[in-house]
Enzyme design. Structure first.
Site, short mmCIF file in Angstrom:
data_model
loop_
_atom_site.label_atom_id
_atom_site.label_comp_id
_atom_site.label_asym_id
_atom_site.label_seq_id
_atom_site.Cartn_x
_atom_site.Cartn_y
_atom_site.Cartn_z
CB ALA A 172 86.07 35.78 77.87
CB CYS A 173 84.38 31.61 79.68
SG CYS A 173 84.60 30.96 78.03
CB SER A 174 84.62 35.03 83.89
OG SER A 174 85.56 34.01 83.94
CB SER B 158 79.43 33.89 79.89
OG SER B 158 78.32 34.21 79.10
#
Ligand code: COA
Length: 373
Positions: A155-157, A334
């Site tokens: 995901a965002c990481s 990300s």
């Protein structure tokens, strides 16, 4: 010991923007139409009427002023309310690969490299347009890169986890030149009909080249260390996938096929997680708050970033110490921290230390401590 370095970055920015005013106008037209069409059910208490959205709320709750998207016409059409992205034939480049090419070429040019030098491509993003073949392999082919390629999703990481994976392989000597791309078509997994979240996301692609520092052709950032952590949570979730076909009759309008979040819980739970993560990473590396010249944070919400910046530095950071790009790009999953890094790192001097940090669904948090060489 090989020291990995970030030797180039690139950002692909879509041509189309949607301002908060445009977004709210389209949403409110949709909501009004919904309420008229469902007046009886609403009257009978079977359906909830849709409340209007507001530009003031969006700006004050998030700090977002506009977002870039791959297609605005569908998103702003009250009859459609999602981007209309042309289906691609199998023989054509996919959308994510296409977005990645321009960012990748810019990153390679900055690193003084050509695609032939690349022996690893990682496509690290939140939502992949297909399960296989890996999008990274398509990008490898379109660029003319060698070696191997794979997709990953945290995901965002995803970008910082991708940097850690590449940096570790550079250290181990198994690859010589890694390209990490983060094509984020967030507009396609956002529910534009939900006023609680319709303003959150935008589209973009970032790229970064990671090489051994001794091979760098120009200005670069040494990767001093990386740190990744995860802790399961359902508070940010998307159930879109092939399994959805196992529930007949629910295919068309299942809310959980798009982005869902418990925004308040995310806010409360992720902030301590991230602040602690960064503090531990810095302590482990013997880096004090005063040693840190810049923080390139994940770009989800301005108040969240302000909070983390204050916590990490122990004071209110000056704007140049913690650059925000989310007012222009919104949350680009990300890619956000890498956009900030790419646009706001050239002025740092040799020896200056900074920290890239991303966080989000999973929960997940990844940090990369860098030093200008
Ligand atoms: N326009 C006007 N009002 C709105 C609105 C909109 N678009 N969306 C929600 N509201 C209303 C709500 O209904 C609520 O009204 P109520 O108080 O009468 O119940 C009020 O505004 C506050 O809503 P809330 O959702 O509690 O706002 P918030 O201040 O928590 O901000 C987020 C919402 C999503 C911006 C915020 O929670 C957030 O950023 N969370 C973390 C997000 C994140 O990082 N996610 C990770 C994604 S990768």
């Amino acid at each position: 010991m090989i020291t990995p370095a970030i030797t180039g970055t690139g950002v692909f920015t879509p041509r189309e923007t949607i301002t908060n005013d445009e977004l709210v106008e389209a949403f409110n037209a949709y909501a009004e139409k919904f309420n008229i069409e469902n007046a009886e059910a609403i009257e009978a208490g079977e359906l909830e009427a849709k409340s209007p959205s507001s530009t003031e709320f969006i700006l004050s709750a998030s700090g977002i002023e506009q977002r870039y998207v791959m297609d605005k016409s569908g998103v702003l059409d009250p009859e459609v309310m999602h981007p209309v992205l042309r289906p691609r034939a199998d023989e054509e480049p996919g959308l994510m690969a296409e977005m990645a090419l321009s960012a990748a070429r810019d990153a390679l040019a900055q690193a003084g490299r050509t695609a032939e030098d690349v022996d690893l491509v990682i496509c690290a993003a939140s939502n992949h347009e297909r399960a296989y073949p890996a999008i990274a392999i398509e990008i490898q082919e379109l660029l003319g890169a060698g070696g191997f390629a794979f997709d990953m999703n945290v995901a965002c990481s995803s970008a910082t986890f991708g940097i850690q994976a590449a940096a570790d392989m550079i250290r181990a000597g198994s690859v010589k030149c890694a390209l990490i791309v983060n094509p984020e078509i967030c507009s396609a997994h956002l529910e534009w009909r939900d006023r609680d979240c319709h303003f959150i996301f935008g589209d973009v692609c970032t790229a970064a080249v990671i090489e051994p520092a001794e091979a760098a052709q120009g200005a670069h950032f040494l990767i001093r260390s990386t740190r990744c952590a995860t802790q399961f949570s359902n508070n940010i979730r998307n159930n879109n996938g092939f399994l959805r076909r196992t529930r007949p009759g629910q295919m068309e309008d299942r809310r959980d096929m798009q982005f869902m979040q418990e925004g308040r819980k995310v806010f409360k739970e992720v902030l301590p997680l991230v602040s602690r993560h960064i503090a531990d990473h810095m302590a482990e590396e013997g880096v004090a708050a005063d040693d840190l010249r810049r923080l390139w944070l994940h770009q989800a919400n301005k108040s969240m970033n302000d909070f983390i910046g204050r916590k990490v530095l122990g004071r209110v950071p000056a704007p140049e110490e913690q650059p925000n790009i989310l007012q222009d790009y919104a949350n680009t999953s990300s890619a956000g921290s890498i956009i900030a890094f790419s646009k706001y790192s050239d002025d740092l001097k040799p020896g200056d230390t900074g920290l890239i940090c991303s966080f989000g669904a999973g929960y997940s948090v990844g940090s990369v401590l860098v030093e200008r060489a």
